[in-house]
Design a protein around this motif. Sequence first.
Motif, short mmCIF file in Angstrom:
data_model
loop_
_atom_site.label_atom_id
_atom_site.label_comp_id
_atom_site.label_asym_id
_atom_site.label_seq_id
_atom_site.Cartn_x
_atom_site.Cartn_y
_atom_site.Cartn_z
N THR A 1 107.22 -7.90 -7.97
CA THR A 1 106.34 -8.46 -6.93
C THR A 1 105.41 -7.42 -6.31
OG1 THR A 1 108.02 -8.14 -5.20
CG2 THR A 1 108.02 -10.24 -6.38
N ASN A 2 105.57 -6.15 -6.71
CA ASN A 2 104.65 -5.13 -6.19
C ASN A 2 103.23 -5.49 -6.59
OD1 ASN A 2 106.39 -3.50 -4.80
ND2 ASN A 2 105.99 -1.68 -6.00
N HIS A 3 102.33 -5.46 -5.63
CA HIS A 3 100.90 -5.71 -5.85
C HIS A 3 100.58 -7.17 -6.14
CE1 HIS A 3 100.73 -1.38 -5.89
NE2 HIS A 3 101.45 -1.32 -6.98
N LEU A 4 101.57 -8.06 -6.03
CA LEU A 4 101.27 -9.49 -6.14
C LEU A 4 100.99 -10.04 -4.74
CD1 LEU A 4 103.92 -10.92 -8.65
CD2 LEU A 4 101.58 -10.20 -9.12
N ASP A 5 100.00 -10.94 -4.63
CA ASP A 5 99.77 -11.58 -3.34
C ASP A 5 100.80 -12.69 -3.14
OD1 ASP A 5 98.83 -13.88 -4.78
OD2 ASP A 5 96.87 -12.92 -4.94
N MET A 6 100.84 -13.25 -1.94
CA MET A 6 101.88 -14.22 -1.60
C MET A 6 101.85 -15.48 -2.47
SD MET A 6 102.21 -13.81 2.53
CE MET A 6 103.38 -15.14 2.62
#
Length: 488
Positions: free
Chosen positions: A15-20
């Motif tokens: 989930t690093n660098h993924l938006d919500m």
Amino acid sequence: LLFQRPDVLLLDEPTNHLDMPSVGWFSSFLKQYKGCFVLISHDRDFLNEQIDRVVSLELEGVRSYPGNYDKYLTQRAEEETILAGRAKNLKAERERLTVFINRFRAQANKAKAVQSRVKMLEKMDDVELYAKRNTMRFSFPPTERTVADVIRVEGLRKAYGSHVVFPGIDLTVRRGEKIGIIGVNGAGKTTLLRILAAELPHDGGNIRIGNGVEVGYYAQHHADTLDLTATVYEVVQRKSPDTPPARVRSILGAFMFSGDDVDKPIKVLSGGEKARVALARLLVKPGNLLLMDEPTNHLDLQSSEALAGSLKTFDGTLVFVSHNRSLIRTLADRIWNVEDGKVETYPGSLDEYLYSMALRRQAVAAADAGTAMRDPRGAVMPKGAISRDDEKQRKRREAENRQKRSTKLGPLEKLVGQLEERISVLESEQKARSAELSDPSVYDDAARRNKLLSDYQSSADKLEELTVRWEKSMAELEAAKAAFAAEE
């Protein structure tokens, strides 16, 4: 990778660098995924949603716990409590036997009893308590009070060539607010924060910083811009040359740099260690307005939660960008959603904002379908009614829905709180009894000893009963929350 449908997925901080929204989609995908996966993540909410077993690399070795991350923490705490209780009881018994041996060693008629207790001492096993890992432990110093409007943004415009990021937005940051900035990747969240921090020029409009406001700025790229040839101590000390060396070393110690670690060159540090150095630089001179861009990136879960806990006690103003839902839920009392060149402001928590968004999506879907819909109170709303509602009516409906949520969940939350309070009181009483039982003189007074042991056992039984009730109530509360979310 995902649509190849492999049998096993190995996921390292996915989930690093993924938006919500992307995290939400990925979470839904994994819930439907039929294969198995091994997941490393510092996103607490994501872990709780996905996993049914925790493999933990503890100081005593590799351990396995059933359940999600919160269950792991509970089980771990229970183990530590049990071990601590055993160690206390063992210590008390050792002291009791030692007192007896020393008291009657010289008496011939007690020789057999003394020898028996000596053998008992020799056969006693040791109880090893779990070793504790070092984690970040720090607090922000009190800040100077600022004017009511910390930042006022009027007609802010920013463009990259023909691509207009912000056509002209107005924003206000008020004293003491903790504002979480959310939005999809590329919407302009970091751009907005960099403009507020005067790190990036804007093309139009005005930004007014209030009198007495001192800005502290942390960005995820700051960890990568540290002087690689300097030592940890030098990098932090340069941020505030007037700060006494002892204070600098104290701050570094709070960020787990102690002893010779402060003399390490930056170039040999890991990404997480560099992030801690960058945070330490901020703490040396934090100011009374903190601007932070993805502050938990590159931090482990314990460090992320320690940072969230410290920021929660910060008495200044905080504006931060994050995709970490747990961090936003912990800190934010106002949400800025950056989307399509606009910034929507919402006075409330992340969950309240998401609930509001769900209502609006429901309204739009009903309007597009040309059908009537029901509002959360069950009343049928005719086609076109939504478009005629003004902003005041919409906010009133949202307030009513928050009240409905409070009515449904309030009693359970109150019961859980009462049980937690009773458990806390009993645990404090048990702690006091344990301290008394560890006093050898107690065992010379049979009446006092028996009463203490009886009370201790009675309270232990009551604690167990209350804990079972608490676990049941928590399960009911979580089920109620899930049911309420499903109704949305």
